[in-house]
Write a protein that holds these residues in place. Structure first.
Motif, mmCIF file in Angstrom:
data_model
loop_
_atom_site.group_PDB
_atom_site.id
_atom_site.type_symbol
_atom_site.label_atom_id
_atom_site.label_comp_id
_atom_site.label_asym_id
_atom_site.label_seq_id
_atom_site.Cartn_x
_atom_site.Cartn_y
_atom_site.Cartn_z
ATOM 1 N N PRO A 119 -11.415 -20.352 -6.368
ATOM 2 C CA PRO A 119 -11.823 -21.159 -5.213
ATOM 3 C C PRO A 119 -13.200 -20.701 -4.752
ATOM 4 O O PRO A 119 -13.569 -19.538 -4.934
ATOM 5 C CB PRO A 119 -10.757 -20.845 -4.166
ATOM 6 C CG PRO A 119 -10.344 -19.433 -4.485
ATOM 7 C CD PRO A 119 -10.418 -19.313 -5.984
ATOM 8 N N LEU A 141 -3.915 -19.642 -5.390
ATOM 9 C CA LEU A 141 -3.875 -20.922 -6.106
ATOM 10 C C LEU A 141 -2.610 -21.142 -6.917
ATOM 11 O O LEU A 141 -2.367 -22.260 -7.382
ATOM 12 C CB LEU A 141 -5.088 -21.029 -7.043
ATOM 13 C CG LEU A 141 -6.467 -21.023 -6.395
ATOM 14 C CD1 LEU A 141 -7.550 -21.088 -7.468
ATOM 15 C CD2 LEU A 141 -6.618 -22.193 -5.425
ATOM 16 N N SER A 198 -13.991 -24.135 -8.374
ATOM 17 C CA SER A 198 -13.658 -25.499 -7.937
ATOM 18 C C SER A 198 -12.565 -25.454 -6.879
ATOM 19 O O SER A 198 -11.593 -24.711 -7.011
ATOM 20 C CB SER A 198 -13.183 -26.344 -9.122
ATOM 21 O OG SER A 198 -12.731 -27.616 -8.695
ATOM 22 N N HIS A 199 -12.727 -26.251 -5.841
ATOM 23 C CA HIS A 199 -11.686 -26.379 -4.822
ATOM 24 C C HIS A 199 -10.929 -27.692 -4.974
ATOM 25 O O HIS A 199 -10.038 -28.001 -4.178
ATOM 26 C CB HIS A 199 -12.300 -26.306 -3.420
ATOM 27 C CG HIS A 199 -13.202 -27.456 -3.087
ATOM 28 N ND1 HIS A 199 -14.479 -27.556 -3.584
ATOM 29 C CD2 HIS A 199 -13.006 -28.557 -2.325
ATOM 30 C CE1 HIS A 199 -15.038 -28.658 -3.137
ATOM 31 N NE2 HIS A 199 -14.174 -29.295 -2.377
ATOM 32 N N THR A 200 -11.260 -28.485 -5.999
ATOM 33 C CA THR A 200 -10.645 -29.806 -6.159
ATOM 34 C C THR A 200 -9.841 -29.962 -7.449
ATOM 35 O O THR A 200 -9.022 -30.874 -7.541
ATOM 36 C CB THR A 200 -11.728 -30.902 -6.141
ATOM 37 O OG1 THR A 200 -12.664 -30.669 -7.215
ATOM 38 C CG2 THR A 200 -12.476 -30.913 -4.824
ATOM 39 N N CYS A 258 -12.632 -17.333 -0.231
ATOM 40 C CA CYS A 258 -11.392 -16.581 -0.070
ATOM 41 C C CYS A 258 -11.440 -15.894 1.294
ATOM 42 O O CYS A 258 -12.379 -15.136 1.572
ATOM 43 C CB CYS A 258 -11.212 -15.560 -1.191
ATOM 44 S SG CYS A 258 -9.661 -14.639 -1.119
#
Length: 367
Positions: free
Chosen positions: A242, A278, A300-302, A245
């Motif tokens: 991500p 995650l 990536s957060h998506t 954090c």
């Protein structure tokens, strides 16, 4: 009308004679982020230096163009601005933690203006050949760029050359069995700028080969803007990090104190933290083939969000894929510089690819 850029006053003015006399200790090829860093370092050592740039502006791949090599329309850097910045020139406070490519270009221009690098940069000069002379110097041949009004080739003799043209500018497009009968579109990611400009109709299923940062950015753009579904085929699936954090950019945890610990311990801590945040990668259909800190991660957060909603699916590796070739077409064959394996072995990682006594250096060409 001749197009001008922010350093237009430094465009090369051709001399009456074809061969320019040796006036420089070093020439830098390319005015991207690595090229201007090399230029400043040489100037800090009181060396006479010139930088040859083929376009009409600095910035390299961060200078967005609709066609050709460079970033995509939606590209943000995947490293925080604090870790990406030059040590002597921080990003502005109002710049986001992960800057957009337009922010990157402003930053690079500001860096050049702040350290007065413009007068050392010759824009619109396309280098076509670099070869060593009998006395150990280097002869650089270059032609006019898009906005120059002079004809023919010009030559420059310098003692040292630093090549900073990047290592992903030449796409490697393999021959895939059966592609002749394929009725859809097949193209390398270097041509992709966004779903809209790529003319990909909505509600299509698009196969993206690779799981690096650019591949995942493209997949996300195809889903959000292109309203497509995406299959990702990865030969070596990446660990997914991500961007943040505990509200802190993820790369801020990569400190000297952390890396003073044994690598196996750091990997165990990092892997546990990522899995807590995650979930296990295999839950999302991702099976990394290396330990968490042994290869380039994908930030990536998506991605997992789209996988959860079944907009993206992870597929097995296909038999062949492409990538980029490390290739320097302007360097004389005596150096034999190309690397189909995408690895350029250099002296001390950034020096000569041949031996320490040959003064051709490669800046920003190693992973």
């Amino acid at each position: 009308m001749q197009t001008k850029c922010f350093i237009s006053n430094t465009e090369f003015k051709p001399q009456s004679d074809d061969l320019l006399m040796a006036e420089f200790d070093c020439a830098v090829i390319g005015a991207g982020i690595s090229g201007i860093a090399a230029l400043k370092c040489f100037l800090d050592k009181n060396l006479s230096v010139v930088c040859l740039e083929k376009s009409d502006d600095v910035g390299g791949l961060w200078n967005f163009t609709e066609n050709g090599y460079g970033v995509m329309r939606f590209t943000h850097i995947n490293v925080s601005k604090q870790n990406y910045a030059f040590s002597d020139f921080p990003f502005p406070d109002d710049c986001p933690d992960f800057p957009h490519h337009s922010d990157m270009l402003k930053y690079i221009r500001s860096y050049c203006n702040h350290f007065k690098l413009e007068k050392h940069i010759w824009t619109n000069c396309i280098v076509s050949n670099i070869r060593q002379t009998f006395d150990g110097c280097w002869k650089i041949t270059f032609q006019k760029g898009k906005f120059q009004d002079w004809q023919g080739s010009k030559h420059l003799i310098v003692k040292n050359v630093a090549i900073a043209t990047g290592h992903h500018s030449n796409p490697n497009i393999p021959k895939i069995p059966g592609e002749e009968s394929y009725t859809g579109s097949l193209f390398h990611s270097v041509r992709y700028k966004c779903a809209k400009s790529s003319s990909i109709p909505p509600n299509r299923t698009v196969l993206v080969v690779g799981m690096g940062n650019s591949a995942v950015d493209i997949a996300d753009n195809l889903v959000t803007q292109g309203q497509c579904k995406v299959d990702i085929s990865a030969r070596s699936p990446s660990w997914v990090f991500p961007p943040y954090c505990l509200g802190i950019p993820i790369d801020h945890y990569a400190t000297r104190a952390v890396y003073s610990l044994p690598l196996t311990l750091v990997e165990k801590i990092c892997q546990t933290l990522i899995c807590v945040v995650l979930g296990l990668p295999k839950y999302w259909g991702v099976y990394p083939m290396s330990n968490i800190l042994r290869s380039q991660p994908t930030v990536s957060h998506t991605l997992y969000h789209h996988i959860q909603r079944q907009y993206i699916k992870i597929r097995p590796a296909i038999q062949q894929n492409g990538g980029h070739l490390i290739f320097f077409p302007f360097v004389h064959r005596q150096l034999q510089l190309s690397s189909p394996s995408n690895r350029l072995r250099c002296y001390k990682s950034s020096g000569s690819a041949i031996q320490p006594t040959i003064h051709v250096h490669f800046t920003g060409n190693t992973n």
